[in-house]
Design a protein around this motif. Structure first.
Motif: not given
Length: 760
Positions: A413-424
């Motif tokens: 769950t953390v990894a899936r939420l991290t990816l869009p935030l990382l791209l932001i």
């Protein structure tokens, strides 16, 4: 099939928000990828069309008037030779605009590198003062067929007969002179000649250049330009915009696929009993898989079709370069194929991730099997028990425990939420890098604002007096720039002598130190890559028939000439040529000065002897990128919302089995609600910390890699400020907790039986 559709419809009514966000996210991804495709086509095809129709030359050689260019016809790999044509440097003025040009005596249309007329007609021998302007130069001078242009410093005028496109290097104020085709008699006394070579194999360009320079003699060749350089300049910022859109579009596609995969997995865990009932009444595993697959494919297809329709119907109306790119792309041969392939590929990718998650639903047994009352990770850890013993709020301790007690699901769950935030975070870094070029240009190789060229009618002392008398000019650095041949004689670079040892030019250094001693120089990344050199090496270049040996002591950030620049002081160049005088002046203005106003004053004060241009800033061509970044952040935020809704749903469902126990130990509904809210907030907090910790160095690496590949060099990246990252983290955590509050409150106030669905 009817039962499948009814199940899908019921699930849609339950998860309307997730469905809407998925449709919008898919549409945003498809729009990004289609715009990236349009920009790539716009960057490459117009130049390629001109090059093909004009039978463009692969090599242009500027030579001395005495060079025997007839020897080039016998070289291996040379298909045809056009020229030589006499050339001379001049300045044209029209309606207050001035431009440095190359007059090229062309008695008839060339067979290689033929100019493609866009208006007017070709040269007429009956009109010896008639000229044809390259289209970019004509736009800079606001000139059209029939206009009369002046040559400052003389009493001559020329008449524009036509405007033409050319596949040669384009006019760039202060960097590359514009191209003017004229009768040989209009050139006057030529300073050199130019010859064009068309090769049988364009990939052998470097070898052909080396052979040509060897045959003519290095002292006879002053400049070499190739079709690869012209193509790279024509693509310019459009290709960079396409790369940015494509990179973020693909990243968003992966993030959306992972979000869909997580959403379906969470939904399956919440509907185990319902899926078992479907199987018990006769649904096959394939039918169960198709329920989820058809549903999410419909969402993706709806978003993809909407995106394709928007780009096709409204893309050409986007203001600026993006709209121009879409308009040109509509007329290209591969337009229809791309308009079909990109949406289909996105839908298939989302379908594949959906199928992988839905496959688990097909494996659910017809009879639900009760799970263990507690998973191995469900017990309170020693730290959690100690925290409760310290009388910390139970909601805080239990919320943190619930967020990270599931050994596999929590990291996923953390990894899936991290990816869009990382791209932001990466997108924000791109924005701040553009701001750095705009607000702090002295840090990225642009310490001066204006470039001034003085003609022969003004001495160095008189020119400096005019420049330094302006109250807004902080410093005027004298200099000279000449073309030089690199070792191996395969290309030309720019050799610059700027400033003096007493008043050195303020280069922006990314490596090494400033050039302060004799024969010391700094070089751009493009030159170091071309020569396979590094800071500390000695290099030998040739200007005409004079060699110049320089010691590279630093790497400077060079936005000009693709970084193929080596710079030293004017004093160093004078040691080889004592009679060398400055031909240009770089002006550093005082803070707050208006470059346009200063340029107007200096032009008037020079009485026609000064040609003043603003120093080009790469950020000027990247202004459309700001709107692109905003759009990408919106798409990535939608994907993050999908994942947040999934995480909240999973957290609420996981907490159902603990609801009776929590009430039994005396926790109020508000405290139980707070556990879910804290759990969701902790997940968002950890994802934000990871996205910031990974995104900032990733953004620096990507931006510096792009800078290095373009020749500007690494060291241009600028990360978001600390307060901006804190604002992003606060927004993510606050948004997550706000979204979790309502469903958590509803779940805490329900009376639940200890059923199989509660422990699923």
């Amino acid at each position: 099939m009817r039962a499948t559709l009814r199940w899908a419809h019921s699930d849609l009514r339950t998860h309307r928000g997730e469905a809407l966000f998925l449709v919008l996210a898919t549409a945003g991804i498809v729009v990004s990828l289609l715009l990236a495709t349009a920009l790539f086509g716009y960057a490459t095809n117009p130049w390629q069309r001109v090059f093909t129709q004009a039978r463009g030359a692969h090599v242009w050689l500027h030579t001395a008037p005495s060079a025997d260019t007839g020897k080039l016809t016998g070289l291996d790999g040379v298909e045809s030779v056009t020229g030589p044509y006499p050339t001379a440097s001049a300045t044209l003025a029209s309606r207050g605009a001035r431009a440095a040009v190359e007059l090229r005596g062309t008695p008839e249309e060339p067979s290689v590198g033929r100019p493609l007329l866009t208006s007017g007609h070709w040269l007429d021998p009956a009109n010896p003062d008639g000229v044809v302007l390259e289209s970019r130069l004509a736009r800079a001078l606001l000139a059209a067929p029939g206009d009369t242009l002046a040559l400052p410093g003389t009493d001559r005028t020329v008449t524009v007969l036509g405007v033409a496109d050319s596949a040669e290097k384009r006019y760039r104020p202060g960097e590359q002179p514009g191209l003017v085709w004229a009768q040989p008699s209009a050139v006057g006394e030529p300073r050199g000649r130019v010859v064009a070579l068309r090769l049988t194999d364009p990939e052998d360009t470097d070898y052909a250049v080396q052979r040509a320079v060897t045959v003519l003699g290095s002292g006879a060749v002053s400049e070499v330009s190739t079709w690869k350089q012209a193509r790279a300049e024509a693509q310019g910022d459009n290709r960079l915009l396409g790369q940015v859109l494509g990179l973020f579009g693909l990243g968003a596609l992966v993030a959306a696929g992972l979000a869909v995969h997580g959403a379906i997995g969470t939904r399956i865990r919440g509907h185990l009993r319902d899926i078992s009932v479907l199987k018990a009444i006769g649904f096959t595993p394939g039918q169960v898989v198709r329920v989820f697959l058809i549903q999410h494919l419909a969402y993706a297809l709806l978003g993809a079709l909407a995106a394709a329709a928007v780009v096709q119907g409204l893309g050409g109306r986007i203001p600026g370069r993006l709209g121009d790119a879409v308009g040109v792309w509509h007329g290209l041969p591969g337009h229809t194929v791309a308009l079909l392939v990109v949406p289909v590929a996105v839908v298939l990718f989302i379908g594949a991730t959906t199928g992988l998650a839905a496959w688990r639903a097909g494996r659910v047994p017809p009879v639900p099997v009760p799970r263990r009352a507690a998973s191995p990770g469900g017990r309170l850890s020693g730290a959690a028990r100690s925290a409760l013993g310290l009388r910390l709020p139970p909601a805080l301790v239990l919320g943190w425990h619930r967020a990270f007690s599931r050994r596999l699901r929590s990291p996923a769950t953390v990894a899936r939420l991290t990816l869009p935030l990382l791209l932001i975070v990466v997108a924000m870094s791109a924005w701040t890098t553009i701001d750095r070029f705009d607000g702090r240009p002295e840090q990225v190789g642009l310490p001066t604002s204006l470039t001034v060229h003085a003609d022969s009618g003004l001495t160095d002392r008189a020119a400096r007096t005019v420049l330094e008398d302006d109250p807004q000019v902080a410093a005027a650095y004298p200099g000279v720039e000449v073309a030089a041949l690199v070792p191996g004689q395969t290309a030309t670079i720019a050799l610059r002598g700027l400033g003096t040892r007493q008043d050195p030019y303020p280069y922006s250094l990314a490596e090494g130190r400033a050039a302060t001693g004799r024969d010391e120089a700094v070089a751009g990344q493009g030159l170091l890559a071309l020569l396979d050199a590094q800071v500390g090496d000695w290099v030998r270049i040739t200007v005409g028939d004079q060699p110049q040996v320089l010691h590279i002591v630093g790497r400077s950030i060079e936005p000009e000439n693709a970084g193929r620049v080596i710079s030293t002081s004017l004093d160093t160049l004078r040691e080889n040529d004592p009679g060398l005088g400055p031909t240009l002046y770089e002006l550093r203005l005082r803070p707050g000065a208006d470059p346009d106003a200063v340029a107007d004053r200096l032009t008037a004060a020079g009485e026609g002897h000064l040609d003043v241009h603003a120093v080009p800033n790469p950020a000027d061509g990247l202004s459309p990128l700001r709107g692109v970044i905003v759009g990408l952040i919106v798409v990535l935020a939608l994907i993050g919302l999908i994942e947040l809704l999934t995480a909240i749903g999973g957290t609420v469902r996981e907490g159902e089995r603990d609801l009776l126990a929590l009430k039994a130990i005396g926790l109020s509904p508000r405290q139980i609600t707070a556990i879910t809210v804290v759990s969701t907030g902790c997940t968002a907090l950890v994802a934000t910390i990871l996205a910031t910790g990974l995104g900032v160095p990733l953004a620096h690496w990507l931006i510096d890699a792009q800078g290095a590949s373009s020749g500007i060099g690494s060291g241009i990246a600028a990360g978001p400020s600390a307060w901006l990252l804190l604002l992003l983290g606060a927004a993510a955590v606050a948004g997550a907790t706000a979204l979790a509050a309502l469903p958590a409150s509803r779940a805490a106030r329900r009376r639940l039986a200890d059923t199989l669905s509660a422990v699923a």
